[in-house]
Motif scaffolding. Structure first.
Motif, PDB file in Angstrom:
ATOM      1  N   UNK A 101       0.856  -1.191   0.000  1.00  0.00           N
ATOM      2  CA  UNK A 101       0.000   0.000   0.000  1.00  0.00           C
ATOM      3  C   UNK A 101       0.891   1.240   0.000  1.00  0.00           C
ATOM      4  N   UNK A 102       0.292   2.411  -0.078  1.00  0.00           N
ATOM      5  CA  UNK A 102       1.042   3.662  -0.214  1.00  0.00           C
ATOM      6  C   UNK A 102       2.002   3.872   0.944  1.00  0.00           C
ATOM      7  N   UNK A 103       1.584   3.542   2.161  1.00  0.00           N
ATOM      8  CA  UNK A 103       2.436   3.776   3.327  1.00  0.00           C
ATOM      9  C   UNK A 103       3.678   2.889   3.312  1.00  0.00           C
ATOM     10  N   UNK A 157      -7.456  -2.479   0.919  1.00  0.00           N
ATOM     11  CA  UNK A 157      -7.291  -2.613   2.361  1.00  0.00           C
ATOM     12  C   UNK A 157      -8.665  -2.801   2.988  1.00  0.00           C
ATOM     13  N   UNK A 158      -8.761  -3.679   3.960  1.00  0.00           N
ATOM     14  CA  UNK A 158     -10.023  -3.870   4.663  1.00  0.00           C
ATOM     15  C   UNK A 158     -10.240  -2.713   5.639  1.00  0.00           C
ATOM     16  N   UNK A 159     -11.446  -2.610   6.177  1.00  0.00           N
ATOM     17  CA  UNK A 159     -11.731  -1.568   7.153  1.00  0.00           C
ATOM     18  C   UNK A 159     -10.822  -1.714   8.371  1.00  0.00           C
ATOM     19  N   UNK A 169      -0.358   5.379  13.922  1.00  0.00           N
ATOM     20  CA  UNK A 169       0.204   6.689  13.640  1.00  0.00           C
ATOM     21  C   UNK A 169       0.729   6.855  12.236  1.00  0.00           C
ATOM     22  N   UNK A 170       0.441   5.905  11.330  1.00  0.00           N
ATOM     23  CA  UNK A 170       0.897   6.001   9.945  1.00  0.00           C
ATOM     24  C   UNK A 170      -0.041   6.866   9.109  1.00  0.00           C
ATOM     25  N   UNK A 171      -1.187   7.206   9.665  1.00  0.00           N
ATOM     26  CA  UNK A 171      -2.156   8.086   9.004  1.00  0.00           C
ATOM     27  C   UNK A 171      -2.841   8.919  10.073  1.00  0.00           C
ATOM     28  N   UNK A 172      -3.260  10.111   9.719  1.00  0.00           N
ATOM     29  CA  UNK A 172      -3.963  10.971  10.675  1.00  0.00           C
ATOM     30  C   UNK A 172      -5.044  11.747   9.943  1.00  0.00           C
ATOM     31  N   UNK A 173      -5.997  12.260  10.708  1.00  0.00           N
ATOM     32  CA  UNK A 173      -7.141  12.998  10.156  1.00  0.00           C
ATOM     33  C   UNK A 173      -7.042  14.465  10.543  1.00  0.00           C
TER      34      UNK A 173
END
Length: 223
Positions: A101-103, A157-159, A169-173
């Motif tokens: 995936x992108x990360x 990717x699944x939910x 912490x590899x993604x944040x909103x």
């Protein structure tokens, strides 16, 4: 210059008018020529290479998932012959041992999503599953050309995996700007504040919100 996949060194084409005069391999880092090539095969850009290894990988994976009867499918026969097939990207995982995936490509760089990301993710998952159900209903072994779709988790990717990206912490909103309700405090321009959600593993102090233009190191700007 020609950057073609599957080759260690890239190629430089020298033209005399409209004719190719020479083809040379070169090192992209130094731009120095390495040797002369007699010919060059340019293939369509895709997320997989159609060669003996990937064809064998596809054949094994396809029959493992759908059974020996699937060897008569038009898709299976096309790939076995080294030919592409319409919509072949929908079976991309079968050409590879695993997908990234992108990360995975941006290790150490967090993926930042805007305040509408949750709604977009939910809508996208609903669309993916609707399409999958429709394809299951359309194609079967009883039809002349059965359509055998992969399960959604093979392609996306699944939910649960998406939630793990936020937890790790590899993604944040990011959240929408909102005016401060306390009239006794200076809210800055238009009352805007910057807010960041941290993973549950972060300390409560790290999860505080700061005013727009503030900095975590500036204690006077913390709320």
């Amino acid at each position: 210059m020609c950057f073609h996949p599957g080759k260690q060194h890239q190629a430089r084409l020298d033209f005399f008018g409209d004719d190719v005069e020479t083809i040379r391999s070169f090192d992209p880092a130094t731009q120095r020529s390495i040797g002369k090539l007699e010919n060059l095969i340019l293939r369509p850009v895709a997320e997989f290479m159609m060669n003996e290894a990937t064809i064998a990988q596809f054949r094994t994976s396809y029959l493992s998932l759908f059974g020996a009867k699937a060897s008569r499918d038009a898709l299976y026969e096309s790939v076995s012959a080294g030919r592409s097939h319409p919509g072949i990207e929908h079976w991309l995982p079968l050409f590879h041992g695993n997908l990234a995936c992108l990360t995975d490509y941006c290790s150490g760089w967090p993926l930042v999503l805007d305040h509408e990301s949750d709604a977009a993710i939910t809508a996208r998952y609903a669309q993916i599953h609707d399409f999958h159900e429709a394809r299951l209903a359309h194609g079967s072994d009883d039809t002349a050309s059965p359509y055998r779709p992969l399960a959604p988790e093979k392609l996306y990717l699944s939910q649960t995996e998406t939630d793990h990206l936020f937890e790790q912490g590899r993604a944040c909103r990011l959240f929408a700007f909102a005016p401060m309700q306390d009239a006794g405090q200076d809210s800055g321009q238009d009352g805007a504040r910057w807010r960041k959600r941290f993973s549950q593993t972060r300390s409560a102090a790290d999860a505080r919100c700061w005013r727009a233009g503030g900095h975590p190191a500036d204690q006077s700007r913390r709320q």
